[in-house]
Write an enzyme that holds these catalytic residues in place. Structure first.
Site, PDB file in Angstrom:
ATOM      1  N   SER A  27       0.659  -0.983   0.117  1.00 26.12           N
ATOM      2  CA  SER A  27       0.104  -0.234   0.072  1.00 26.12           C
ATOM      3  C   SER A  27       1.058   1.285   0.006  1.00 26.12           C
ATOM      4  O   SER A  27       0.340   2.424  -0.099  1.00 26.12           O
ATOM      5  CB  SER A  27      -1.032   0.023   1.197  1.00 26.12           C
ATOM      6  OG  SER A  27      -0.250  -0.267   2.493  1.00 26.12           O
ATOM      7  N   THR A 156     -39.216  26.379 -13.034  1.00 29.12           N
ATOM      8  CA  THR A 156     -39.759  25.263 -12.602  1.00 29.12           C
ATOM      9  C   THR A 156     -39.937  24.320 -14.030  1.00 29.12           C
ATOM     10  O   THR A 156     -40.408  24.876 -15.020  1.00 29.12           O
ATOM     11  CB  THR A 156     -40.991  25.155 -11.757  1.00 29.12           C
ATOM     12  OG1 THR A 156     -41.961  25.944 -12.565  1.00 29.12           O
ATOM     13  CG2 THR A 156     -40.718  26.058 -10.548  1.00 29.12           C
ATOM     14  N   SER A 278     -11.800  25.756 -29.134  1.00 28.03           N
ATOM     15  CA  SER A 278     -11.920  24.408 -29.674  1.00 28.03           C
ATOM     16  C   SER A 278     -11.037  24.634 -30.730  1.00 28.03           C
ATOM     17  O   SER A 278     -10.626  25.262 -31.282  1.00 28.03           O
ATOM     18  CB  SER A 278     -13.301  24.288 -30.341  1.00 28.03           C
ATOM     19  OG  SER A 278     -13.365  23.396 -31.553  1.00 28.03           O
ATOM     20  N   LYS A 284     -15.246  28.970 -31.071  1.00 25.81           N
ATOM     21  CA  LYS A 284     -15.887  28.445 -29.715  1.00 25.81           C
ATOM     22  C   LYS A 284     -15.166  29.008 -28.419  1.00 25.81           C
ATOM     23  O   LYS A 284     -13.900  29.237 -28.388  1.00 25.81           O
ATOM     24  CB  LYS A 284     -15.933  26.951 -29.863  1.00 25.81           C
ATOM     25  CG  LYS A 284     -16.534  26.300 -30.616  1.00 25.81           C
ATOM     26  CD  LYS A 284     -18.053  25.673 -30.309  1.00 25.81           C
ATOM     27  CE  LYS A 284     -17.892  24.831 -29.181  1.00 25.81           C
ATOM     28  NZ  LYS A 284     -18.854  23.773 -29.183  1.00 25.81           N
ATOM     29  N   GLU A 291     -18.030  22.208 -16.776  1.00 28.22           N
ATOM     30  CA  GLU A 291     -18.161  20.790 -17.251  1.00 28.22           C
ATOM     31  C   GLU A 291     -17.276  19.820 -16.451  1.00 28.22           C
ATOM     32  O   GLU A 291     -17.673  18.778 -15.936  1.00 28.22           O
ATOM     33  CB  GLU A 291     -17.846  20.407 -18.568  1.00 28.22           C
ATOM     34  CG  GLU A 291     -18.804  21.248 -19.570  1.00 28.22           C
ATOM     35  CD  GLU A 291     -18.562  21.083 -20.918  1.00 28.22           C
ATOM     36  OE1 GLU A 291     -19.118  20.860 -21.840  1.00 28.22           O
ATOM     37  OE2 GLU A 291     -17.225  21.481 -21.179  1.00 28.22           O
TER      38      GLU A 291
HETATM   39  N1  ARG Z   1      -1.572  -1.177   5.018  1.00 27.17           N
HETATM   40  C1  ARG Z   1      -2.513  -1.830   6.016  1.00 27.17           C
HETATM   41  C2  ARG Z   1      -3.830  -1.339   5.427  1.00 27.17           C
HETATM   42  O1  ARG Z   1      -3.828  -0.316   5.007  1.00 27.17           O
HETATM   43  C3  ARG Z   1      -2.201  -1.547   7.290  1.00 27.17           C
HETATM   44  C4  ARG Z   1      -2.604  -2.561   8.091  1.00 27.17           C
HETATM   45  C5  ARG Z   1      -2.218  -3.871   8.184  1.00 27.17           C
HETATM   46  N2  ARG Z   1      -2.465  -4.684   9.227  1.00 27.17           N
HETATM   47  C6  ARG Z   1      -2.419  -6.040   8.788  1.00 27.17           C
HETATM   48  N3  ARG Z   1      -2.765  -6.907   9.700  1.00 27.17           N
HETATM   49  N4  ARG Z   1      -1.834  -6.611   7.865  1.00 27.17           N
HETATM   50  O2  ARG Z   1      -4.816  -1.834   6.140  1.00 27.17           O
END
Ligand code: ARG
Length: 468
Positions: A27, A156, A278, A284, A291
């Site tokens: 992560s 409306t 454009s 344009k 948008e």
């Molecule tokens: N990177 C993990 C998360 O975002 C952290 C917690 C990890 N905990 C574990 N028991 N593997 O959830």
């Protein structure tokens, strides 16, 4: 130096991780954003374990200094070794202070850490969003003040309805923003519980004084149940749902401006600084900003839907699925902040074509309701008055005129109740001022609403400054 293993959990494993799996489950490529919160939460935990006798006063000092040095590291996102932000801080802290770093994880778990980091991230983002939103609300109020008594048609069914003050229309968005502000404040109050001390699931294995970390992180109280604390992401769901509602308001504003800037409406010229051309059609000027505002609100709904689906059906307590809940929160916060960096300046730069707006408010029988009300003051039941004015409108349509162009003799074909004072009751001003109720578009009501709204917003902004 430390002979620290490369993972935080290698002990019971004999085989290395499959390389592709290892890369795929990391992560760090997105949770690096949590660095400042991970450091603050680690300092808070260090203080709690020092109080429990795990660290000496001297060690705590070294640990805090090391952690603050880690917080200053820049351009960390590309780090390839760290599994997640918790691992990263441990690795870097070890570089700073050696094996003492390895004591930090005493009595804690990544499960409570990520729950804490995410709360801190959401709280911080909510504060920034609150301040951006207040700026946008004030920009709208200023624009409304500048509009003075300028009028426009309201709609409306997207058909012309009754004349309203431009300021009244703009203040309707301020009303939405004020609800968004209160929802964010409300969500912040509920998230103000500190998960630290919850351990992996059952509570810390040390008799920690949980008020220490709670105070250090400026939470109101420790969480009440360790299983709930390590698996709860309600605060993230509330946050993204609140942002979805805000995004919906922004999107409606964007849609109205997009529509009003068309040649067909002609209510405003889009500011060139916020429009694009454009590549094909030289004439344009496209409303890309509004948008994109409309388009980006979809991402906010996506974030809240992802989180809700992620949590539904998850058994207690921590599951790795929860890691998937981070990116939608980051994306929703960053998308909203990106929008709010532009919206106040864009709003301030809007220039309306009041002549076109007035023309739309004064043609097409927008005073018909006021005319019917005139008859009710003469004692005619509203249902009958509606019918008489309906006949008058039909007659005026057929002869190509407005109600106020009809002669008294013509009007009297539809009822004996019409007299000279009819004409003053269907002028533009009278048509506005007959809506003399709280929340109505009568001119003095809107003037007062503007004063009250500005006061409210400035008082809140002042309170925020004082609390900082
Ligand atoms: N990177 C993990 C998360 O975002 C952290 C917690 C990890 N905990 C574990 N028991 N593997 O959830």
């Amino acid at each position: 130096m430390s002979n620290q293993p490369t993972k935080m959990w290698s002990g019971r494993f004999r085989e290395p991780l499959n390389e592709k799996f290892e890369e795929w489950q990391r992560s760090f490529p997105f949770d690096y954003r949590l660095l400042p919160y991970e450091v603050e939460a680690s300092i808070a935990h260090a203080r709690a374990i020092a109080a429990a006798g795990i660290l000496t006063g001297e060690e705590l000092l070294v640990m805090e200094q090391g952690l603050r040095a880690v917080a200053k590291l820049e351009d960390i996102a590309g780090n390839e070794q760290a599994e997640d932000i918790h691992h990263f801080v441990e690795l870097e802290l070890t570089k700073q202070i050696g094996d003492l770093a390895l004591k930090l994880h005493t009595g804690r778990s990544r499960n409570e850490q990520i729950a804490t980091d995410m709360r801190l991230y959401v709280r911080d983002s909510a504060d920034r969003i609150l301040s951006g939103l207040r700026q946008w609300a004030l920009a709208l109020v200023t624009l409304a003040e500048q509009a003075g008594e300028a009028v426009m048609s309201s709609y409306t069914h997207l058909q012309r309805a009754e004349p309203v003050l431009v300021a009244h229309w703009l203040l309707s968005y301020v009303g939405m923003i004020e609800r968004d502000l209160s929802r964010l404040e409300d969500a912040k109050a509920r998230l103000s519980r500190c998960p630290l001390g919850s351990g992996a699931i059952a509570g810390a294995t040390l008799a920690l004084d949980r008020t220490i970390a709670t105070k250090a992180l400026d939470f109101d109280a420790p969480t009440a149940n360790s299983m709930d604390a390590t698996s709860d992401r309600d605060f993230a769901i509330e946050f993204t749902q609140t942002l979805s509602l805000l995004g919906m308001h922004i999107s409606r504003f964007a849609e109205e401006l997009t529509l009003f800037s068309t040649a067909e409406f002609g209510f405003l010229d889009l500011p060139e600084a916020f429009s694009t051309g454009s590549s094909a059609m030289p004439q344009k000027k496209n409303p890309d900003l509004t948008e994109l505002l409309r388009g980006k609100s979809a991402r906010l709904f996506g974030a809240s839907a992802t989180l809700t689906l992620l949590l539904k059906g998850l058994p207690l307590a921590y599951n790795k699925d929860l890691q998937e809940g981070q990116e939608p929160v980051f994306d929703a916060a960053e998308t909203t902040l990106g929008i709010l960096r532009l919206l106040p300046a864009f709003t301030t730069s809007l220039r309306f074509r009041y002549d076109r707006m007035k023309a739309a408010a004064t043609a097409g029988y927008l005073n018909a309701m006021a005319a019917a009300t005139y008859l009710t003051h003469k004692g005619v039941p509203f249902r009958k008055a509606h019918e008489k004015i309906g006949h008058a409108v039909r007659f005026a349509l057929e002869t190509g005129r407005e109600l106020n162009d009809l002669t008294l003799a013509e009007l009297n074909q539809f009822g004996p109740e019409f007299s000279e004072d009819f004409y003053e009751s269907v002028t533009l001003e009278a048509t506005l001022d007959c809506h003399d109720v709280i929340g109505g578009t009568a001119r003095h009501r809107v003037r007062q609403a503007l004063i009250d709204t500005r006061q409210r917003l400035e008082a809140e902004a002042g309170e925020v400054r004082e609390n900082q």
